[in-house]
Design a protein around this motif. Sequence first.
Motif, short mmCIF file in Angstrom:
data_model
loop_
_atom_site.label_atom_id
_atom_site.label_comp_id
_atom_site.label_asym_id
_atom_site.label_seq_id
_atom_site.Cartn_x
_atom_site.Cartn_y
_atom_site.Cartn_z
N ASN A 39 0.81 -1.21 0.00
CA ASN A 39 0.00 0.00 0.00
C ASN A 39 0.85 1.27 0.00
O ASN A 39 0.32 2.36 -0.13
N LEU A 40 2.15 1.10 0.14
CA LEU A 40 3.05 2.25 0.22
C LEU A 40 3.96 2.36 -1.00
O LEU A 40 4.83 3.22 -1.05
N GLY A 41 3.76 1.47 -1.96
CA GLY A 41 4.61 1.48 -3.15
C GLY A 41 6.01 0.95 -2.90
O GLY A 41 6.94 1.30 -3.61
N LEU A 42 6.15 0.13 -1.89
CA LEU A 42 7.46 -0.40 -1.53
C LEU A 42 7.64 -1.88 -1.86
O LEU A 42 8.59 -2.50 -1.40
N MET A 43 6.74 -2.42 -2.67
CA MET A 43 6.87 -3.83 -3.06
C MET A 43 8.17 -4.02 -3.83
O MET A 43 8.55 -3.20 -4.65
N ASN A 44 8.86 -5.10 -3.54
CA ASN A 44 10.11 -5.50 -4.19
C ASN A 44 11.25 -4.50 -3.98
O ASN A 44 12.24 -4.55 -4.71
N GLU A 45 11.11 -3.62 -3.02
CA GLU A 45 12.23 -2.74 -2.66
C GLU A 45 13.19 -3.51 -1.76
O GLU A 45 12.81 -4.50 -1.13
N ASN A 46 14.41 -3.04 -1.70
CA ASN A 46 15.36 -3.75 -0.82
C ASN A 46 15.09 -3.38 0.63
O ASN A 46 14.41 -2.39 0.93
N ASP A 47 15.62 -4.19 1.51
CA ASP A 47 15.36 -4.02 2.95
C ASP A 47 15.79 -2.66 3.47
O ASP A 47 15.11 -2.07 4.30
N ILE A 48 16.90 -2.16 2.97
CA ILE A 48 17.39 -0.86 3.44
C ILE A 48 16.37 0.24 3.17
O ILE A 48 16.12 1.09 4.03
N ASP A 49 15.76 0.23 1.98
CA ASP A 49 14.76 1.25 1.65
C ASP A 49 13.53 1.14 2.56
O ASP A 49 12.98 2.14 2.99
N ILE A 50 13.13 -0.08 2.84
CA ILE A 50 11.97 -0.30 3.72
C ILE A 50 12.32 0.13 5.15
O ILE A 50 11.52 0.77 5.82
N TRP A 51 13.50 -0.19 5.60
CA TRP A 51 13.93 0.22 6.95
C TRP A 51 14.00 1.74 7.06
O TRP A 51 13.59 2.31 8.06
N ASN A 52 14.50 2.38 6.02
CA ASN A 52 14.58 3.85 6.03
C ASN A 52 13.18 4.47 6.07
O ASN A 52 12.95 5.46 6.76
N TYR A 53 12.23 3.89 5.34
CA TYR A 53 10.86 4.37 5.39
C TYR A 53 10.31 4.21 6.82
O TYR A 53 9.69 5.13 7.35
N ALA A 54 10.53 3.06 7.40
CA ALA A 54 10.02 2.79 8.75
C ALA A 54 10.66 3.72 9.78
O ALA A 54 9.99 4.15 10.73
N LYS A 55 11.89 4.06 9.57
CA LYS A 55 12.60 4.94 10.50
C LYS A 55 12.02 6.35 10.51
O LYS A 55 11.99 7.01 11.54
N LYS A 56 11.53 6.79 9.35
CA LYS A 56 10.91 8.12 9.26
C LYS A 56 9.64 8.13 10.05
O LYS A 56 9.17 9.00 10.60
#
Length: 46
Positions: free
Chosen positions: A29-46
């Motif tokens: 739902n956030l447009g983060l499908m198939n992104e690498n873990d670092i990108d997802i972690w950075n999103y979560a950190k924000k």
Amino acid sequence: MKLLFDQNISFRIEKKLSSIFNQSKHVSNLGLMNENDIDIWNYAKK
């Protein structure tokens, strides 16, 4: 509490847990499908 569900977890869980964790999101739902873990972690950190 906010939860961010990875693509390895069914997107359906977001709706099932919405009454308890109403600010939770699934990466699909956030447009983060198939992104690498670092990108997802950075999103979560924000």
